[in-house]
Structures are given as C-alpha cells and as structure tokens.
Design a protein around this motif. Structure first.
Motif, PDB file in Angstrom:
ATOM      1  N   GLY A   1       0.804  -1.212   0.000  1.00  0.00           N
ATOM      2  CA  GLY A   1       0.000   0.000   0.000  1.00  0.00           C
ATOM      3  C   GLY A   1       0.839   1.265   0.000  1.00  0.00           C
ATOM      4  N   LEU A   2       1.938   1.288   0.765  1.00  0.00           N
ATOM      5  CA  LEU A   2       2.780   2.490   0.831  1.00  0.00           C
ATOM      6  C   LEU A   2       3.498   2.716  -0.493  1.00  0.00           C
ATOM      7  CD1 LEU A   2       3.849   4.825   2.442  1.00  0.00           C
ATOM      8  CD2 LEU A   2       5.622   3.326   3.396  1.00  0.00           C
ATOM      9  N   VAL A   3       3.960   1.629  -1.125  1.00  0.00           N
ATOM     10  CA  VAL A   3       4.613   1.780  -2.427  1.00  0.00           C
ATOM     11  C   VAL A   3       3.627   2.356  -3.441  1.00  0.00           C
ATOM     12  CG1 VAL A   3       5.567   0.511  -4.389  1.00  0.00           C
ATOM     13  CG2 VAL A   3       6.389   0.044  -2.080  1.00  0.00           C
ATOM     14  N   ALA A   4       2.400   1.845  -3.459  1.00  0.00           N
ATOM     15  CA  ALA A   4       1.400   2.338  -4.410  1.00  0.00           C
ATOM     16  C   ALA A   4       1.090   3.812  -4.158  1.00  0.00           C
ATOM     17  CB  ALA A   4       0.128   1.506  -4.309  1.00  0.00           C
ATOM     18  N   LEU A   5       1.003   4.201  -2.893  1.00  0.00           N
ATOM     19  CA  LEU A   5       0.728   5.603  -2.577  1.00  0.00           C
ATOM     20  C   LEU A   5       1.877   6.500  -3.037  1.00  0.00           C
ATOM     21  CD1 LEU A   5      -0.958   7.783  -1.120  1.00  0.00           C
ATOM     22  CD2 LEU A   5       0.301   7.218   0.967  1.00  0.00           C
TER      23      LEU A   5
ATOM     24  N   ALA B   1      15.817  -7.058  -1.902  1.00  0.00           N
ATOM     25  CA  ALA B   1      16.781  -6.923  -0.809  1.00  0.00           C
ATOM     26  C   ALA B   1      17.780  -5.799  -1.052  1.00  0.00           C
ATOM     27  CB  ALA B   1      17.531  -8.236  -0.608  1.00  0.00           C
ATOM     28  N   GLY B   2      17.783  -5.241  -2.249  1.00  0.00           N
ATOM     29  CA  GLY B   2      18.666  -4.119  -2.550  1.00  0.00           C
ATOM     30  C   GLY B   2      19.849  -4.459  -3.414  1.00  0.00           C
ATOM     31  N   ALA B   3      19.922  -5.712  -3.910  1.00  0.00           N
ATOM     32  CA  ALA B   3      21.074  -6.118  -4.713  1.00  0.00           C
ATOM     33  C   ALA B   3      20.976  -5.547  -6.122  1.00  0.00           C
ATOM     34  CB  ALA B   3      21.156  -7.638  -4.770  1.00  0.00           C
ATOM     35  N   ARG B   4      22.115  -5.154  -6.666  1.00  0.00           N
ATOM     36  CA  ARG B   4      22.222  -4.775  -8.073  1.00  0.00           C
ATOM     37  C   ARG B   4      22.939  -5.911  -8.785  1.00  0.00           C
ATOM     38  NH1 ARG B   4      20.759  -0.078  -9.744  1.00  0.00           N
ATOM     39  NH2 ARG B   4      20.282   1.600  -8.293  1.00  0.00           N
ATOM     40  N   LEU B   5      22.184  -6.635  -9.579  1.00  0.00           N
ATOM     41  CA  LEU B   5      22.694  -7.871 -10.172  1.00  0.00           C
ATOM     42  C   LEU B   5      23.573  -7.550 -11.372  1.00  0.00           C
ATOM     43  CD1 LEU B   5      19.435 -10.004  -9.879  1.00  0.00           C
ATOM     44  CD2 LEU B   5      21.462 -10.089  -8.409  1.00  0.00           C
ATOM     45  N   ARG B   6      24.874  -7.461 -11.107  1.00  0.00           N
ATOM     46  CA  ARG B   6      25.865  -7.204 -12.157  1.00  0.00           C
ATOM     47  C   ARG B   6      26.926  -8.302 -12.106  1.00  0.00           C
ATOM     48  NH1 ARG B   6      25.268  -1.725 -10.088  1.00  0.00           N
ATOM     49  NH2 ARG B   6      26.954  -2.238  -8.625  1.00  0.00           N
TER      50      ARG B   6
ATOM     51  N   ALA C   1       9.431  -5.552  -6.806  1.00  0.00           N
ATOM     52  CA  ALA C   1      10.784  -5.240  -6.346  1.00  0.00           C
ATOM     53  C   ALA C   1      11.374  -4.070  -7.129  1.00  0.00           C
ATOM     54  CB  ALA C   1      11.681  -6.465  -6.482  1.00  0.00           C
ATOM     55  N   ASP C   2      11.119  -4.025  -8.435  1.00  0.00           N
ATOM     56  CA  ASP C   2      11.627  -2.920  -9.255  1.00  0.00           C
ATOM     57  C   ASP C   2      10.941  -1.609  -8.901  1.00  0.00           C
ATOM     58  OD1 ASP C   2      13.291  -4.557 -11.292  1.00  0.00           O
ATOM     59  OD2 ASP C   2      11.341  -5.550 -11.265  1.00  0.00           O
ATOM     60  N   ASP C   3       9.646  -1.673  -8.563  1.00  0.00           N
ATOM     61  CA  ASP C   3       8.942  -0.465  -8.130  1.00  0.00           C
ATOM     62  C   ASP C   3       9.576   0.113  -6.884  1.00  0.00           C
ATOM     63  OD1 ASP C   3       7.164  -0.777 -10.212  1.00  0.00           O
ATOM     64  OD2 ASP C   3       5.631  -1.761  -9.000  1.00  0.00           O
ATOM     65  N   LEU C   4       9.909  -0.771  -5.931  1.00  0.00           N
ATOM     66  CA  LEU C   4      10.534  -0.310  -4.701  1.00  0.00           C
ATOM     67  C   LEU C   4      11.894   0.313  -4.998  1.00  0.00           C
ATOM     68  CD1 LEU C   4      10.596  -0.125  -1.617  1.00  0.00           C
ATOM     69  CD2 LEU C   4      11.457  -2.477  -1.564  1.00  0.00           C
ATOM     70  N   ARG C   5      12.694  -0.347  -5.836  1.00  0.00           N
ATOM     71  CA  ARG C   5      14.016   0.195  -6.160  1.00  0.00           C
ATOM     72  C   ARG C   5      13.895   1.539  -6.877  1.00  0.00           C
ATOM     73  NH1 ARG C   5      18.147  -3.596  -9.302  1.00  0.00           N
ATOM     74  NH2 ARG C   5      16.627  -3.388 -10.984  1.00  0.00           N
ATOM     75  N   GLU C   6      12.908   1.651  -7.778  1.00  0.00           N
ATOM     76  CA  GLU C   6      12.715   2.905  -8.499  1.00  0.00           C
ATOM     77  C   GLU C   6      12.352   4.042  -7.549  1.00  0.00           C
ATOM     78  OE1 GLU C   6      10.512   4.223 -12.628  1.00  0.00           O
ATOM     79  OE2 GLU C   6       9.389   2.998 -11.201  1.00  0.00           O
ATOM     80  N   LEU C   7      11.537   3.738  -6.553  1.00  0.00           N
ATOM     81  CA  LEU C   7      11.191   4.760  -5.565  1.00  0.00           C
ATOM     82  C   LEU C   7      12.425   5.234  -4.803  1.00  0.00           C
ATOM     83  CD1 LEU C   7       7.864   3.505  -3.913  1.00  0.00           C
ATOM     84  CD2 LEU C   7       8.203   5.651  -5.147  1.00  0.00           C
ATOM     85  N   VAL C   8      13.222   4.262  -4.362  1.00  0.00           N
ATOM     86  CA  VAL C   8      14.418   4.616  -3.597  1.00  0.00           C
ATOM     87  C   VAL C   8      15.362   5.467  -4.446  1.00  0.00           C
ATOM     88  CG1 VAL C   8      16.505   3.666  -2.526  1.00  0.00           C
ATOM     89  CG2 VAL C   8      14.269   2.623  -2.071  1.00  0.00           C
ATOM     90  N   GLU C   9      15.576   5.080  -5.700  1.00  0.00           N
ATOM     91  CA  GLU C   9      16.492   5.828  -6.572  1.00  0.00           C
ATOM     92  C   GLU C   9      15.976   7.234  -6.839  1.00  0.00           C
ATOM     93  OE1 GLU C   9      16.790   3.334  -9.966  1.00  0.00           O
ATOM     94  OE2 GLU C   9      18.311   2.001  -9.086  1.00  0.00           O
TER      95      GLU C   9
ATOM     96  N   MET D   1      15.439  -2.895   1.131  1.00  0.00           N
ATOM     97  CA  MET D   1      15.581  -1.451   0.938  1.00  0.00           C
ATOM     98  C   MET D   1      14.645  -0.637   1.807  1.00  0.00           C
ATOM     99  SD  MET D   1      16.077  -1.150  -3.211  1.00  0.00           S
ATOM    100  CE  MET D   1      14.837  -2.356  -3.660  1.00  0.00           C
ATOM    101  N   TRP D   2      13.849  -1.291   2.656  1.00  0.00           N
ATOM    102  CA  TRP D   2      12.877  -0.528   3.437  1.00  0.00           C
ATOM    103  C   TRP D   2      13.515   0.432   4.432  1.00  0.00           C
ATOM    104  CZ3 TRP D   2       8.043   0.529   2.498  1.00  0.00           C
ATOM    105  CH2 TRP D   2       7.397  -0.244   1.525  1.00  0.00           C
TER     106      TRP D   2
END
Length: 899
Positions: free
Chosen positions: A32-36, A94-99, A125-133, A162-163
């Motif tokens: 819910g928080l990510v969607a908001l 979890a916050g990993a950047r898969l490289r 997971a990508d939505d969460l990472r996009e928010l953080v970035e 990443m929370w």
C-alpha cells in the motif's frame, strides 16, 4: 496525511485507522505504501501480469544460456523461469544490483548473467528500487509528498531489504517517521472453543455473534467464513464474507477446458463437459442458464456424443446437416461449425505453436466478449485468455510449446480469482479482518474464527556464500527467523490489545486434523506456570460447545440466545417394501416398445415408469458412453463397416486381420476417442488385439458354417398387440438386429453381438430358455425356422444351438415360449402400473436379502441366481436390472438416506 505503517498491514481497511480514512489517517503495509508513493511521485504504470514476466524471463534465460541453469531449463523451461524470476525479485527487493562480477556463487552468477540480457517488465521489487532511486536523486530538493507522519509498528532498522533506506529517505523529504512505542502488554481473557467439525463450529460462532444484542465485537477470520455466513443468515445476521482467492474458480477453468478439446487426442468426456458448461444465470425464471455453446447446438452435439462417443462420425455430421437445413439456425450453424472444426481437426501435440493456439482460441475470445457484458466471471475468463495470448506473443512465433509447458502457462496466466462467497454485508455490530496484525481491538471482544496453524511464508533461502555475495552487491538480508518474527510480533501485539479473545476452531477441517495457531501458543506461554506445557494451558481454557447449552438457553462469553431443544426423533427406517402405491395411471403406456423397454418392464417397473412413462432421464452429458458400452458400440460399427465394404467391393470370404485393424483404427476417433488419450495405451492395445482376434473368429466361423451375412444393424418395426385388462393395446415393437445371416437354403440366423466381461451370463440365459432379446429378434422375422445366437466379442465365442458355430451342444431356444414369456411379462407389468402398483422387483430381491447396490457384484449375482431358480420352478422369470448402475435407485428407495 498520517499513516500507520506495519510490515503485516497490507489488506487493512482505511476505516480501521484512528477516526477513519476520511480524517486523513490510514493503515497500510508495504504494498500500500509503495502504491501511494508511486501516485505522489508520478511513477504509476500499467501493471504487467506475472505470467508475462515469466515468459520474458524465460526468453532471457534462453538468450543467456548460463551453464548453471541450462539443464533444468531444457527439461522444464517454464518452472525454471518462474523459480529463477522469484529468486531474482527477492534479490532485487533486498537491494542487490545484479551485475556480473568474478567469484560469484553459481546461482548468483546465473542471476547476474540473465539480468544482463533480460528485457523484463518491472515488478514489485523494481517499483521499490525505483522509488528509492528517485528519492535519492531528489534528496537535495525534496518533492512534496503530502504525508505528515508515518508511524511504524516496527523499528525501521529491523525491516528487510531497501525498506530502512526508503524510510530514511522519506524522513529526509520532510515526513515525520516515528516508531510506535505503545506496544500492547495486556493479557486478554482467553476462551477457547473447539468443535468436532466446521458445522458445529459455525453454529457456535453464529450464536455468539447473534446473541450480542448489538454490542460491538471484532471478528478475526483467518479461515473462510462460508459455513459461518450460512449460519448467520439463518439468524438474520449480516455475512462476514471471507473466502480466499483460488485458481479453482469457474472463470479460470474455461480456457483449460477449451484447450483440452482443441488439442489431439480429443477427450469426449471433456468435450461433453465443455458443451454442457453454463456460464450465466437464466435471464428469466422459466429459462435455463446460458452456456458458452447455445442450447440448440449443445443438445444436438451431446445427443451425438451419446450415440457415438467421438467426433466426425455420422451422428456428429448429422448435427451440422440438420442445422444447415434450417434457415433460421444460421447463427447456431456458425457456432456449430466452429466447434466442429476445433474438435475434428485438433492441434497435434507436437505443433503447439503460438499461431495455432491463437487461431484455435479466436472463437472463444469472441464468444466471451459477446456473452460477458460486464459479468465478473466472464470478464475474468476473458482476462485469462488475454494474458495467455500476451504470453504467446512474448514467447515468439518460432516457439513450440510442450504440453506440460502449455499447461503451466495456462495456470500461471489465470492466477487466482475471488470466490463468489466473498461478499461481506454491511453491519454496525462488528468489524472484520483476516490477519491478526490487522486487528484493532482496543480492549473489546474479539471472535477469532478458524485459529488453525498456518504455514509460515518464508522468503528465499540463501546459503552463507550467496549471502556474502548479495551483500557485496548491495543487499540487506535478514535472518529467516527475524523475518518470520516480524509477522509473529505484529499479530501478537494486536491480540494483546483485546479485552477478551473468544477462539472458535475445529479439530478437523476438510477431513484433515488441525493444530492450534502458533499465536495461541504464545498466548498460552504467557499464562503457563513453571514447567507447565503449552497444551495443558490451552486445555485449561478449553470450552466444549455443548456445555454452552443449558436449561435457560445458550450462553457463551457474555452472549446469550434462547434455544429450544427439539425432542429426539429416531431416524426413519428404510422401507422393507420398495413397491410404490399411487393413483391409477392407465395413461402410462408405451407409444412404441423396444427390447430395452421390455427388459425394464420385466426387471423393474419403476425404472420403466421413471424413464419412459414419466420421461425422467439423466442429462445428455452423463450419457456419453464409456468403458464396455463404448467399446461395444465401436466393435458393432466395425462389423457393419466390414460387411458393407465387402458388399461394395464384391469381396468373398471373411475379412483379413489387416482389414479389421484398419477399419478399427479408422473408427476409433469417431466412436472411442478416449482410448487415444495419453495413459490409455495398454488398454487400447489390449482392446485392439482382442477385437481383431475375436472378429477373425466371428467371420471365419460364420463362413465355415455356411452362413452368409445379409444385413447388419437392420431396423425392424412390427405391430404388437398386448391384451391388457383394460383393453387391447397395439404398439409398434421396434429395434435393430445386429447381424442377420442365411444358410444355403435361405434359413435365417440372427446373431446378437455382446461386448461384456460377464462370460457366463448369456450362455446361462440361452441354456435356460430366457434369451428374450434373441426371441424378440426372431419373432420380428415371422419365420418359424429362424435360428438365433449370441457372439461374445470379448471372449470370441458363439452361444448357439448350431453346432457349426458353438460346439457345446446347447438346446435349441424355444422362441415361441420365450416370446410368450416376454409378452406376458410386459402385459402383467403394464396392468399393474395402470392400476397404481409400481414394483421394483430387481431391487426388492436385494432388499429382501439385506443387500443394496453397494453389495459386491459376486455376492449379488448369487442372490439373483437363487431368485431366478425359484422363479423358474414356478414358471416365472427374474431379470437382473443392474441396480448398481441404475439412475433411479435413489427414487425407488434402495439407495440413500430414508430420513
């Protein structure tokens, strides 16, 4: 806006927050928080179905060709892609950047290699990472979010992935992020009610809620409330309406059922189910529900399947011919042709390409859109089909699916659909939630429905080397125990806020033993004395639901109901006499008579009355032949085809084994297509070998006996006069003679073909002079010199008095006596029915012996044999009507609960 945030609060109602959502206070979890935040930061996008993402990831795995995943992907591409995508999303969350990097563990290295080539639609997971970035990029000049405070139930630093970063970034953007320190430390009164089954539990919970007299109560339903809602409605209360989503909903079964008949070999039982499928309620009370296939087409095709359990045969083609001859059936004809083309030219399992599947499902999509018109179930079915087509587009035109992969795609594309029982009704008497953490009791009473142990949701398990590698890629991973504790602690905090906790659960659910919910163990541990076991603590608080019923009514935990206990009544005993005495029914006479009707009149008058006299019959879809009946129909048709083919070609002598096998294989799809299904190879081979060997014997023995077949399946219709007590009745007696042959002198012989496992039945009937079916066929010839006999197809043996056919020296069948016995029995039965006495002789024999349709067949045969011997001694006859296969044994009273 003020937000109460909790790791386990997804799914809570806005109205649960403080004074309600209208005042700007909400409760929400991670989703819910990510969607908001996505809405506030203009990051929303059309959602992509998980099945489409799996298809995209499968393409990436195929392109990456990483050695670690190569073998698994070749064996089971869809399951491998789904599993790998789950791991990938867990790592990203979890916050990993898969490289790619040197020295990575094999699984992490595979994920990084696939990520390099993947063109993957973003997931949660990508939505969460996009928010953080984005928030990090705006940290110097924060965007106004319209959020004043986020009150966290858990300390932000205890959250996974990443929370913690996200909440810190929100604090830097001007949001007051605080941790709630008002954790409940109460000790609610505990009342534990354990019932033997769900019905008793539902009655107890419904009585409790109905007896509150409007006093508020919080309902925590961790299991579905379907049975509880039924009991609440009986008491005039609102339904709670909790029922979980499932993949086994009608709307999600339409596409799998459709594809099962679109791919060879066609299962006629599935085809019958599809034809009979109803998807909409009747628009008027006097009409039948609406199916995907219109009723005009459905009935005709089902009747064709009942006659010929396959597709493309004469009965099937006759449906199309009949519809084409009626100008008013143009729309029905178009649908019939679409269905016929689908099942008569199905897709080969090795040609499951996106193009073929797209073309095959085109009609289904059109039909769903035409019928849907806003109906939730059909809209959901249409979305299922659309997602399936999107997956096919993603896989590419050159991708050939395996049957297992297709099944997995169809299941994944459907997801889960809501239950039709999930319809909560408004009430001011209680609030409801489905997870303990969502509960806001505030000292009140809580009814916990279905407090059974549930499997904990665990994340991906990484080994120590993988954890080190992921942390090197930026991930923040929690210990699995700490992750599970987040939900446990949240649920326990909420329960401790209750003043009184009334737990209603069952010892068994769906016939499986249950165990108490783990949170009950925590509550019990808090009450345990030194060295006391948790189970003993729970036993101290256990209440038997029967103890709530006393002389002054029903009472439990402050809830009271007036209850009247009815006097005990013994169960109704089954009647000893199955005979029905009704008003005289002289109008119940046959309009035409066949041997099958005659057999019913002789064996069970009730069966004839229900089926023929009153027209009560099972649905056509239940009449599609299977087993011995289906094989018998097939072999009959093979004989007919071989005889007709021999006549056309001028063949002399019996057909060869190759001719028999070729004809059998040609007719299989039309008359016994279920034998072509996977897993039926042994049965098919056995049937083919038995049939070829048996028919070789049949034709050879006839030729050696000097008999020439003159007709097969020849129809006859002869007038029959029955001398009833209320007057003579003339009816046409009709049927089909399986095989009619002649010897050199022109003497006719009638052969009836039987595919049966009962090798002794027909020889015994013949020897006893009770081969009534043969007598009826001989009577129809009006030739006193006619000979008769059976040919047992499964055993490859004749039953006849002709020694050239049957060397057992059987007596000649007295046709006149057998036919007289038949007509006398028919006359006696119709007289009794007309006078209102309708017996069930075959079932009565079982009842008198203390048996029923469930009695082992060998035991029942002995019972009938004794009754037949007794009847023969008195000049009568007993016909075994096979009550174990009868459709009317519930109506006659032989089967079922008499109460």
């Amino acid at each position: 806006m003020q937000i109460e945030f909790g790791w386990s609060l997804d799914g809570t109602s806005w109205a649960d927050a403080g004074s309600g959502g209208a005042s700007g206070q909400v409760r929400m979890g991670p989703r819910g928080l990510v969607a908001l935040l996505q809405t506030r930061l203009a990051l929303t996008r059309p959602s992509v179905d998980p099945a489409v993402r799996i298809a995209q990831y499968a393409s990436a795995i195929s392109a990456a060709r990483h050695e670690w995943v190569h073998d698994s992907f070749d064996v089971d591409p869809w399951a491998t892609a789904a599993t790998m995508l789950h791991w990938r999303d867990a790592a990203v969350a979890a916050g990993a950047r898969l490289r790619p990097a040197p020295g990575l563990p094999a699984r992490i290295d595979a994920l990084c290699a696939i990520e390099e080539v993947a063109e993957l639609s973003p997931g949660a997971a990508d939505d969460l990472r996009e928010l953080v970035e984005l928030l990090e990029s705006l940290s110097a000049d924060p965007w106004p979010l319209g959020i004043d405070e986020i009150r966290c139930q858990e300390s932000p630093e205890t959250l996974p992935g990443m929370w913690p970063r996200l909440l810190r970034l929100l604090a830097g953007a001007g949001v007051d992020v605080v941790t709630a320190h008002d954790a409940q430390s109460g000790r609610p009164e505990l009342v534990l009610v354990e019932a033997d089954d769900e019905w008793a539990a539902a009655e107890t919970a419904a009585r409790f809620l109905a007896g509150r007299d409007g006093e508020p109560v919080h309902v925590l339903a961790t299991e579905d409330t379907v049975l509880l809602d039924q009991e609440l409605r009986r008491r005039g209360q609102a339904a709670i309406g909790v029922a979980g989503a499932s993949a086994n909903r009608t709307s999600l079964q339409i596409l799998p059922l459709y594809l099962s008949i679109a791919i060879a070999p066609v299962d006629v039982q599935q085809l019958g189910a599809f034809l009979d499928l109803r998807v909409l309620d009747a628009p008027e009370t006097d009409r039948e529900p609406i199916g995907l296939v219109p009723s005009r087409v459905r009935r005709r095709f089902l009747d064709a399947l009942a006659a010929e359990p396959g597709t493309g045969g004469p009965a099937w083609e006759a449906v199309l011919t009949e519809l084409a001859a009626d100008p008013e059936e143009a729309a029905a004809l178009e649908i019939a042709r679409e269905i016929s083309a689908l099942v008569t030219d199905p897709i080969s399992p090795d040609q499951l390409t996106p193009a073929r599947l797209r073309a095959a499902t085109s009609w289904l999509g059109t039909r769903l859109r035409a019928l849907g018109q806003g109906d939730p179930g059909l809209v959901r079915a249409g979305a299922h089909l659309q997602t399936f087509l999107e997956v096919l587009d993603t896989l590419g035109e050159d991708h050939v699916l395996r049957p297992r992969e297709l099944s997995q795609i169809v299941e994944s594309a459907g997801g889960r659909a809501g239950s039709p029982f999930a319809r909560p009704e408004a009430t001011s008497a209680w609030t409801a939630c489905t997870r303990p953490a969502q509960l806001r009791a505030d000292g009140g009473d809580v009814l916990w429905w279905g407090a059974d142990r549930q499997d904990a949701q665990t994340g991906v398990t990484w080994d120590p080397l993988e954890i080190t590698a992921l942390e090197g890629l930026g991930a923040v991973l929690l210990d699995p125990a700490a992750l599970a504790a987040l939900e446990t602690d949240a649920g326990l905090r909420a329960l401790l806020g209750a003043g009184r906790l009334i737990v209603v659960r069952t010892r068994t659910r769906t016939e499986q033993a249950t165990a108490p919910h783990s949170l009950l163990a925590h509550l019990a541990a808090d009450r345990a004395e030194a060295g006391e076991d948790v189970a003993k603590v729970l036993a101290r608080h256990l209440v038997d639901p029967r103890e709530a019923l006393g002389p002054e009514g029903w009472s439990l935990a402050g809830s009271r109901r007036e209850v009247r206990v009815p006097p005990p009544a013994p169960p109704v005993a089954r009647p000893d006499d199955l005979t029905k005495q009704v008003d005289p029914a002289p109008h119940l006479v046959p309009q035409a008579l066949s041997y099958s009707q005659a057999e019913n009149l002789l064996g069970c008058r009730q069966k004839w009355t229900y089926r023929t006299g009153l027209g009560i019959r099972p649905a056509s879809v239940a009449s599609v032949p299977s087993g011995n009946q289906m094989i018998g129909t097939l072999v009959h048709a093979v004989v007919e085809e071989l005889v007709n083919e021999g006549t056309e070609r001028g063949r002399t002598g019996p057909p060869s084994a190759a001719d028999i096998e070729r004809t059998l294989d040609a007719l299989l799809p039309q008359l016994a297509s279920e034998l072509l299904l996977p897993g039926r190879e042994v049965e098919l081979t056995t049937m083919r070998e038995t049939s070829v060997r048996s028919l070789e014997e049949f034709f050879t023995r006839l030729a050696d006996a000097g008999l020439v077949i003159t007709s097969v399946e020849s129809r006859f219709e002869e007038p029959l006069t029955l001398h009833l007590r209320r007057g003579d009745l003339e009816v046409p007696f009709l049927g089909f003679r399986d095989v009619l042959a002649e010897d050199a002198s022109g003497r006719p012989t009638v052969i009836d073909l039987k595919w049966t496992a009962a090798a002794k039945k027909y020889p015994e009937l013949f020897d006893a002079g009770e081969a009534l079916q043969l007598a009826s066929y001989a009577w129809s010839l009006h030739d006193d010199s006619a000979d008769v006999g059976y040919f047992l197809l499964k055993q490859g043996e004749f039953v006849s008095a002709n020694p050239a056919l049957d060397p057992h020296g059987r007596p000649t069948l007295d046709i006149a006596k057998a036919w007289s016995m038949t007509t006398e029995g028919i006359t006696e039965a119709l007289d009794a029915i007309g006078e209102g006495t309708v017996s069930a002789q075959s079932g009565q024999i079982l009842r008198d012996a203390g048996q029923d349709p469930g009695t082992p067949r060998q035991t029942a045969k002995k019972t009938y044999a004794a009754a037949q011997e007794s009847a023969r001694a008195e000049g009568g006859i007993v016909v075994d009507a096979r009550c174990d296969f009868c459709d009317f044994s519930l109506l006659c009273g032989l089967r079922g609960d008499a109460s």
